[in-house]
Design a protein around this motif. Sequence first.
Motif, PDB file in Angstrom:
ATOM      1  N   LEU A 123       0.832  -1.208   0.000  1.00  0.00           N
ATOM      2  CA  LEU A 123       0.000   0.000   0.000  1.00  0.00           C
ATOM      3  C   LEU A 123       0.867   1.259   0.000  1.00  0.00           C
ATOM      4  CD1 LEU A 123      -2.857  -1.120   2.399  1.00  0.00           C
ATOM      5  CD2 LEU A 123      -3.096  -0.541  -0.029  1.00  0.00           C
ATOM      6  N   GLU A 124       1.969   1.238   0.737  1.00  0.00           N
ATOM      7  CA  GLU A 124       2.880   2.378   0.691  1.00  0.00           C
ATOM      8  C   GLU A 124       3.450   2.565  -0.715  1.00  0.00           C
ATOM      9  OE1 GLU A 124       5.690   1.603   3.879  1.00  0.00           O
ATOM     10  OE2 GLU A 124       4.545   2.928   5.207  1.00  0.00           O
ATOM     11  N   LYS A 125       3.789   1.481  -1.352  1.00  0.00           N
ATOM     12  CA  LYS A 125       4.292   1.537  -2.735  1.00  0.00           C
ATOM     13  C   LYS A 125       3.204   2.086  -3.660  1.00  0.00           C
ATOM     14  CE  LYS A 125       6.586  -1.470  -6.082  1.00  0.00           C
ATOM     15  NZ  LYS A 125       7.102  -2.816  -6.344  1.00  0.00           N
ATOM     16  N   ARG A 126       1.961   1.649  -3.436  1.00  0.00           N
ATOM     17  CA  ARG A 126       0.832   2.122  -4.251  1.00  0.00           C
ATOM     18  C   ARG A 126       0.642   3.630  -4.077  1.00  0.00           C
ATOM     19  NH1 ARG A 126      -4.579   2.934  -5.084  1.00  0.00           N
ATOM     20  NH2 ARG A 126      -5.574   1.577  -6.620  1.00  0.00           N
ATOM     21  N   TYR A 127       0.739   4.109  -2.818  1.00  0.00           N
ATOM     22  CA  TYR A 127       0.554   5.538  -2.575  1.00  0.00           C
ATOM     23  C   TYR A 127       1.668   6.376  -3.176  1.00  0.00           C
ATOM     24  CZ  TYR A 127      -3.798   5.453  -0.104  1.00  0.00           C
ATOM     25  OH  TYR A 127      -5.135   5.321   0.184  1.00  0.00           O
ATOM     26  N   LYS A 128       2.859   5.832  -3.263  1.00  0.00           N
ATOM     27  CA  LYS A 128       3.932   6.553  -3.959  1.00  0.00           C
ATOM     28  C   LYS A 128       3.574   6.730  -5.428  1.00  0.00           C
ATOM     29  CE  LYS A 128       7.551   5.344  -0.760  1.00  0.00           C
ATOM     30  NZ  LYS A 128       8.733   4.568  -0.467  1.00  0.00           N
ATOM     31  N   ALA A 129       2.970   5.692  -6.018  1.00  0.00           N
ATOM     32  CA  ALA A 129       2.517   5.794  -7.410  1.00  0.00           C
ATOM     33  C   ALA A 129       1.357   6.785  -7.513  1.00  0.00           C
ATOM     34  CB  ALA A 129       2.099   4.420  -7.935  1.00  0.00           C
ATOM     35  N   VAL A 130       0.474   6.786  -6.519  1.00  0.00           N
ATOM     36  CA  VAL A 130      -0.644   7.748  -6.491  1.00  0.00           C
ATOM     37  C   VAL A 130      -0.094   9.173  -6.434  1.00  0.00           C
ATOM     38  CG1 VAL A 130      -2.571   8.609  -5.096  1.00  0.00           C
ATOM     39  CG2 VAL A 130      -2.342   6.152  -5.519  1.00  0.00           C
ATOM     40  N   ASP A 131       0.948   9.392  -5.640  1.00  0.00           N
ATOM     41  CA  ASP A 131       1.566  10.724  -5.582  1.00  0.00           C
ATOM     42  C   ASP A 131       2.024  11.176  -6.965  1.00  0.00           C
ATOM     43  OD1 ASP A 131       1.199  11.219  -2.858  1.00  0.00           O
ATOM     44  OD2 ASP A 131       3.143  10.363  -2.307  1.00  0.00           O
ATOM     45  N   GLU A 132       2.544  10.254  -7.743  1.00  0.00           N
ATOM     46  CA  GLU A 132       2.985  10.595  -9.106  1.00  0.00           C
ATOM     47  C   GLU A 132       1.778  10.909  -9.988  1.00  0.00           C
ATOM     48  OE1 GLU A 132       5.698  11.243 -12.278  1.00  0.00           O
ATOM     49  OE2 GLU A 132       5.792  11.377 -10.105  1.00  0.00           O
ATOM     50  N   VAL A 133       0.693  10.160  -9.815  1.00  0.00           N
ATOM     51  CA  VAL A 133      -0.545  10.450 -10.561  1.00  0.00           C
ATOM     52  C   VAL A 133      -1.041  11.852 -10.210  1.00  0.00           C
ATOM     53  CG1 VAL A 133      -2.994   9.821 -10.780  1.00  0.00           C
ATOM     54  CG2 VAL A 133      -1.241   8.046 -10.871  1.00  0.00           C
ATOM     55  N   VAL A 134      -1.027  12.190  -8.920  1.00  0.00           N
ATOM     56  CA  VAL A 134      -1.458  13.518  -8.475  1.00  0.00           C
ATOM     57  C   VAL A 134      -0.599  14.598  -9.127  1.00  0.00           C
ATOM     58  CG1 VAL A 134      -1.592  15.077  -6.487  1.00  0.00           C
ATOM     59  CG2 VAL A 134      -2.447  12.751  -6.286  1.00  0.00           C
ATOM     60  N   ARG A 135       0.699  14.387  -9.123  1.00  0.00           N
ATOM     61  CA  ARG A 135       1.615  15.370  -9.721  1.00  0.00           C
ATOM     62  C   ARG A 135       1.283  15.597 -11.194  1.00  0.00           C
ATOM     63  NH1 ARG A 135       5.587  15.867 -12.898  1.00  0.00           N
ATOM     64  NH2 ARG A 135       5.904  13.665 -13.334  1.00  0.00           N
ATOM     65  N   ILE A 136       1.076  14.504 -11.924  1.00  0.00           N
ATOM     66  CA  ILE A 136       0.789  14.607 -13.359  1.00  0.00           C
ATOM     67  C   ILE A 136      -0.580  15.237 -13.596  1.00  0.00           C
ATOM     68  CG2 ILE A 136       0.369  13.261 -15.461  1.00  0.00           C
ATOM     69  CD1 ILE A 136       2.557  11.287 -14.357  1.00  0.00           C
ATOM     70  N   LYS A 137      -1.580  14.840 -12.804  1.00  0.00           N
ATOM     71  CA  LYS A 137      -2.918  15.417 -12.963  1.00  0.00           C
ATOM     72  C   LYS A 137      -2.907  16.915 -12.681  1.00  0.00           C
ATOM     73  CE  LYS A 137      -5.940  11.447 -12.207  1.00  0.00           C
ATOM     74  NZ  LYS A 137      -7.003  10.870 -11.357  1.00  0.00           N
ATOM     75  N   LYS A 138      -2.113  17.348 -11.694  1.00  0.00           N
ATOM     76  CA  LYS A 138      -1.975  18.781 -11.415  1.00  0.00           C
ATOM     77  C   LYS A 138      -1.386  19.491 -12.630  1.00  0.00           C
ATOM     78  CE  LYS A 138      -1.094  19.126  -6.449  1.00  0.00           C
ATOM     79  NZ  LYS A 138      -0.047  19.430  -5.460  1.00  0.00           N
TER      80      LYS A 138
END
Length: 86
Positions: free
Chosen positions: A20-35
């Motif tokens: 889940l921590e690994k998944r959230y790191k990927a989510v952080d990258e999704v957030v960055r790109i979506k921004k």
Amino acid sequence: MLSKPREEINQIDGELVKLLEKRYKAVDEVVRIKKELNQPTLDASREKEVIERLSNMIETTEYRESILATFQSIMDISKDYQRKTK
């Protein structure tokens, strides 16, 4: 009698936390790109695609509903996290 399966559950929980921590790191990258692209948090077609893909991976029919509900919860919490982070 219960100690052995509980031990196994504890080990699996530890693995899940790391994943889940690994998944959230990927989510952080999704957030960055979506921004960067000014895209909304929700992508309903992506969510549907994920649920369908996961559904096809489940081998034990009796677990299907619970596993899919778990992943839906993970995605819902992830969307909330993205909104707060964005």
